[in-house]
Design an enzyme around this catalytic site. Sequence first.
Site, PDB file in Angstrom:
ATOM      1  N   ASP A 304     -61.860 -80.557  33.124  1.00 26.64           N
ATOM      2  CA  ASP A 304     -62.308 -80.752  31.741  1.00 26.64           C
ATOM      3  C   ASP A 304     -62.499 -82.229  31.389  1.00 26.64           C
ATOM      4  O   ASP A 304     -61.972 -83.117  32.060  1.00 26.64           O
ATOM      5  CB  ASP A 304     -61.284 -80.168  30.763  1.00 26.64           C
ATOM      6  CG  ASP A 304     -61.280 -78.656  30.747  1.00 26.64           C
ATOM      7  OD1 ASP A 304     -61.941 -78.046  31.617  1.00 26.64           O
ATOM      8  OD2 ASP A 304     -60.600 -78.079  29.878  1.00 26.64           O
ATOM      9  N   HIS A 446     -58.104 -82.158  34.697  1.00 30.21           N
ATOM     10  CA  HIS A 446     -59.012 -83.053  33.974  1.00 30.21           C
ATOM     11  C   HIS A 446     -59.490 -84.149  34.918  1.00 30.21           C
ATOM     12  O   HIS A 446     -58.665 -84.858  35.499  1.00 30.21           O
ATOM     13  CB  HIS A 446     -58.308 -83.672  32.765  1.00 30.21           C
ATOM     14  CG  HIS A 446     -57.848 -82.667  31.748  1.00 30.21           C
ATOM     15  ND1 HIS A 446     -56.721 -81.901  31.928  1.00 30.21           N
ATOM     16  CD2 HIS A 446     -58.381 -82.295  30.552  1.00 30.21           C
ATOM     17  CE1 HIS A 446     -56.561 -81.098  30.883  1.00 30.21           C
ATOM     18  NE2 HIS A 446     -57.559 -81.319  30.024  1.00 30.21           N
TER      19      HIS A 446
END
Length: 497
Positions: A304, A446
């Site tokens: 992400d 992430h």
Amino acid sequence: MDRKKQPRGTRNSRRERNKQTFPKKVALISVLGVSFILICGGVYATKIMQPKPKEVSKVKDDSLYKQKEALLLEKIREAKKQEELQSTEQEKTEGSIQTLIYEPVTTDTIPQLPTIKTELTILIEEAKKNLPKETAAKIVGYVKKIKTNEQVIGYQTTVDTYTWDSKKEDWSEKTVLGKNVAYVNQKTKQPLTLQDIFISEANLLAIYQVLQQKLLDESPDGNSVIDGVLNMPKISLDGTAFTYYPDKISLELPENPTGKKEITLPYKEIANYINPEFVDPDAIKDAVSAPLDPDKKYISLTFDDGPNPETTPRLLDILKEKDVKATFFMLGQNVVKNEELVKRVAEEGHEVASHSYSHPQLTGVDEQIVKDEVQQTDKAIYHAIGKIPTDFRPPYGAVNTEVAKIINKPIIQWSVDSQDWESHNAEAIIKRIHDTAYHDTIILMHDIHPETVDAVATVIDHLRGEGYEILPSKKLLGNKAKPLHMYYGSKDERLVQ
């Protein structure tokens, strides 16, 4: 002035010559006249002595015509007896045109029959108008039965026109089919509906994404029309007109900037979102995603908040070295600043998905902000790679029914949280994933954190060592994820509420 008088001897001499010439002229004229009479007489005599071929030929043609007419009518009637759709014959003769109309006996299985009969009458009248004058013809109108599969039967008006060809001494045939086929659901005995084909509104909304992308692909400049395409009203099961075909479907489009009023989608392009019972099996052969091997373990890596120009390229290098495909849920504000990096992600076979534009909690903002967050990211990603993202991960995983309807994409959640956003420690990330990973799950990481990138190679090695096959999330979900639903893994699908 007086003319000089000719000598008497000269005048007498001329009279004598004229007396001698006249009998010769008379004789010549007589000979020519007799010759002309003899020639004409000979021609006339020859002519009246010859037989009359036209009259004999006419008798022969009439006999052959009647013979072949009888054979044709026998063939037509026998063919209609053999057809599965039983019918009754109505015959009408007007001059040299004979019309045979075959109406279905069982009418309750064809709810569209009144419309079919009207179209058949129109086709027959058109066939009559197109006939050459004074031509012997047989016009046969009937309803053709088309079996798509056990669940779908179609009925199509058909007109066969047979015209007598005097040169070939036989019938020539021409067939005209009605423009529309009336398809009937054999379970309900009612006209086929979009719900028969797509089952649910969610599946139709998945199709909506496909047709949006198709409109952009077919536009000379997708970037100039993308706003209108993204804002086009959604299609619905009850409110969308359509034309069914065994191998494809044409959907009527709302008003849109491309000017197209309908779009045709082959079933092979949307095979995962249709009911296979209502289409030609050959149309979706090998197009439906094969189920995952039940004897194998699968897991998905997702990243992400990127792309990040410092960390994402290094992550891509590791994934390439390990031959792993992942899913990147990108922020639109980062996409617009790193388009070449987004292109690299897509070109190397990873999935590019949406994570909103600026990462707000979507359940805490008004509808217009939700819409802007989704559409701005769609536009940014489209501008970078020419594709609208089909999957969405809401920031913080926050979503409800109202938000999901605006997003109009499958909601991809996660079932294993690496907590890299909290620990910022490679060893902690590796341990967390090792302790919590399980079969058919989605791992959240992430790609904006350097420590996450540091941990990825070891995470991949450990997962493979435990027997996992690593897939991008779309493939893990069988390419069947649909809007209004959220997914935590291949076996954990929930309706957004």
